[in-house]
Design a protein around this motif. Sequence first.
Motif, short mmCIF file in Angstrom:
data_model
loop_
_atom_site.label_atom_id
_atom_site.label_comp_id
_atom_site.label_asym_id
_atom_site.label_seq_id
_atom_site.Cartn_x
_atom_site.Cartn_y
_atom_site.Cartn_z
N CYS A 1 0.83 -1.21 0.00
CA CYS A 1 0.00 0.00 0.00
C CYS A 1 0.86 1.25 0.00
N LEU A 2 0.49 2.21 -0.87
CA LEU A 2 1.23 3.47 -0.97
C LEU A 2 0.65 4.55 -0.07
N ALA A 3 -0.44 4.22 0.63
CA ALA A 3 -1.16 5.22 1.43
C ALA A 3 -1.53 6.44 0.59
N CYS A 4 -1.89 6.19 -0.67
CA CYS A 4 -2.23 7.29 -1.57
C CYS A 4 -3.64 7.81 -1.33
N GLY A 5 -4.47 6.96 -0.73
CA GLY A 5 -5.84 7.39 -0.44
C GLY A 5 -6.80 7.30 -1.62
N ASN A 6 -6.34 6.80 -2.76
CA ASN A 6 -7.24 6.65 -3.92
C ASN A 6 -8.49 5.87 -3.55
N PRO B 1 -3.58 1.95 -7.24
CA PRO B 1 -2.47 1.87 -8.19
C PRO B 1 -1.65 0.59 -8.07
N VAL B 2 -1.71 -0.06 -6.92
CA VAL B 2 -0.94 -1.31 -6.79
C VAL B 2 -1.86 -2.53 -6.74
N GLY B 3 -3.14 -2.31 -7.05
CA GLY B 3 -4.05 -3.44 -7.20
C GLY B 3 -4.38 -4.21 -5.94
N ILE B 4 -4.44 -3.54 -4.80
CA ILE B 4 -4.87 -4.23 -3.59
C ILE B 4 -6.37 -4.49 -3.68
N ASP B 5 -6.76 -5.71 -3.35
CA ASP B 5 -8.13 -6.15 -3.59
C ASP B 5 -8.77 -6.51 -2.25
S1 SF4 Z 1 -5.63 2.90 -3.20
FE1 SF4 Z 1 -4.34 1.13 -2.73
S2 SF4 Z 1 -2.30 1.99 -2.41
FE2 SF4 Z 1 -3.73 3.71 -2.29
S3 SF4 Z 1 -4.22 3.85 -0.10
FE3 SF4 Z 1 -5.80 2.54 -0.99
S4 SF4 Z 1 -5.04 0.46 -0.71
FE4 SF4 Z 1 -3.27 1.84 -0.40
#
Ligand code: SF4
Lengths: 284, 390
Positions: free
Chosen positions: B279-284, B376-380
């Motif tokens: 996780c990038l903690a981007c908040g998307n 962006p990193v495809g966490i599901d």
């Molecule tokens: S969108 Fe993905 S990378 Fe960004 S905060 Fe949520 S889980 Fe983390």
Amino acid sequence: MYDKTIPFDAAIRWIKKETRDTTTYAIKIINREIQRLYAFKPGQFNMLYLPGIGEAPISISSAPIDNEIMHTIRIAGDVTTHISRLNTGDVIGVRGPFGSSWPLEEIEDRDLMIIAGGVGIAPLRSVIRHLLVGKRRKKSSIQYQTGKKIILYGAKTPKDMIFRDEFPRYMDAFEVFLTVDKADPEEYWRGEVGLITGLLNKVSFNPLNTVVFMCGPEVMMQSMVRELMLRGVPGEKIFISMERNMNCGMGICGHCMFGPKFVCKDGPVFRFTDIEGFLGIKEI
Amino acid sequence: MIRVKIKKEQLKLIFNRLKTSHKIIGPKINNDVIVLTEIADFYDIPFGYREQQGKGTYRLTKGSSQFFSFSVGPDSFKRFVNPPAREIFAFKKSKKRISIMSSNKSSAMSNEKSDSSQLAMVRVVQHSSSLPFLFVGMRACDIAALRLLDKVFLEGHVKDTFYDSIRRSSLIIGVNCLYPGDNCFCSSINTGPEIKDGFDMAITELDKSFLLEIGTPSVREMIDELPVENASNEDIAEKDSLIANCKKNMKKTIDISELPWLIYKSLEHPRWTDIANRCLACGNCTQVCPTCFCNSSYDYLQLSGISKKIPELSGTRIRSWDSCFSTNFARVHGGNFRPSRRARYRQWMSHKLSYWIEQFGSLGCVGCGRCITWCPVGIDITQELEVLKK
Ligand code: SF4
Ligand SMILES: Cc1cc2nc3c(=O)[nH]c(=O)nc-3n(C[C@H](O)[C@H](O)[C@H](O)COP(=O)(O)OP(=O)(O)OC[C@H]3O[C@@H](n4cnc5c(N)ncnc54)[C@H](O)[C@@H]3O)c2cc1C
Ligand code: SF4
Ligand code: FES
């Protein structure tokens, strides 16, 4: 009812310096209609607002029975620093009151132990004054006067002790036990030196008949709860006031979340057993 | 329930009829993505598009003969009822006076009977003159998400009057999903794909016509003026089988039977650390999620100089979307309650899949799959939940 998303004006009536970094402010709501509608219970807080600077959640340190609304504020950052620069007559914005309160109905026919650390005494002073002033004026709070009442309060040094001049008066109704982490060589100090948990050995109380109201740093509260329970105080009778980042004060911004609880509206005062599952968990 | 059908081209009559009284918000292609925006008319709807969604991917493709064969994009309707940023009030501050100019309708009342000589705060009511919204193309999950936001903003301690006025004046034309997106899992949490309530009109795109289900009298009157036919039993059977098919084609599921307990007992699961490493903690995920409501308020200042006439300080207080992934979200004096990404992802997922239940009586996730597509990193979220069981 007035809209709690919009601050109202309050003027500072008087200011009393408690310690080098903590000051008590008495404020008066300017709008008469809001003044009439505004009602709080001990343990609740206001959001204090300085336009251009921001808001901070601050407990009400006076009792509903008092003539004034008081806040006791320690300088921590932007808002509190700017508040510390205000003078009598200056106006601040206020939203509130918010949050849950100390459950006074729990102490009817029971003993009360108030435990506070540092500025954590502020929301508890509201209860103390509620009982004290109520007793003096023979007002409704008299019904809570039957049991034994104890205050345990700890501060860093004697100089950091808030309301130090008021404790003699508290002794009219309370047994008061004070402690400091470190005594100051220049200060005359006849209380205890050491952690607040140590005070428990000095007090005699009936654990099965005692209700605890506690506010202070989270680690202090955690070790205190442990000690109290070891001595037989049931977790259901321990109430603690929590602190989290706050922004809205009413459950719509998400900042104050503590597990499934919103500290702003479900708390800040919680029954220990309602949150115990989350208390020890790091970064919850 | 009144059910009628209409020839596909004639749906534009409904648009034309409503476009003078409403601001139509619906799907439109922008930069190869379907977004929700003001649309001029029926022909703005991206006819014939489907999309491929995957973990962190989204591609629009042409090639269907349907109007509504696409599913949800990154936008959700929350941006219209709870805008990304809005003014709560404007203020002016002079030495002994703070004046608040509220844009909030209800706040004016508290001063009505008050003594004006004591009044330091002046509240000006601003009425917005723009037309009410017509939300077109809302999917079942989006309607479910709106009902969750109602619980937060209308049924809590306070009523958000701004949200309330938009919500009450908006009309909802929903569309039943017949082609699930690749990340959708609404059927496993009973929020879709069929729209069962909460709409003014629900559309099902049949082979040759649109089946219209009328939910409220405001739309019923209008239908009487249009060239509609009554829907037959065959039409309804066609709808039912299309929806059953959609359910069957849904690729993802989550198992809600163990929630919220599964989360409560997994708060120290090693998987959170594994997620934090990705996780990038981007908040998307929080921005695209139709139910995420966290926000922050701050002052936006105008420095107006120091003259006798002009107040010392003026500005506006703004409320804008925030995210539990932001670094300072849980910061207090003396520290931050959630400095690690592990804790912040855990907070987000625990909130969606368990805390919500205690707070508002239902899951905070409606199964739209947006967080999977736009991470962006495809966490599901569906897969991570599975892992927590182990
Ligand atoms: S969108 Fe993905 S990378 Fe960004 S905060 Fe949520 S889980 Fe983390
Ligand atoms: C329910 C409640 C009651 C409180 N009662 C009192 C009281 O009676 N007296 C008192 O002195 N203090 C009290 N506090 C603590 C007080 O709110 C903080 O010290 C204050 O927010 C600091 O504000 P600031 O603007 O001066 O600091 P800031 O400039 O905001 O910040 C200093 C640091 O605190 C962080 N912060 C931001 N928002 C908050 C927040 N809501 N709470 C804590 N930290 C925050 C900032 O990110 C920064 O790291 C109470 C807190 C809560 C939650
Ligand atoms: S958590 Fe993900 S799938 Fe669930 S509602 Fe939010 S964006 Fe949609
Ligand atoms: S302070 Fe906003 S939700 Fe509690």
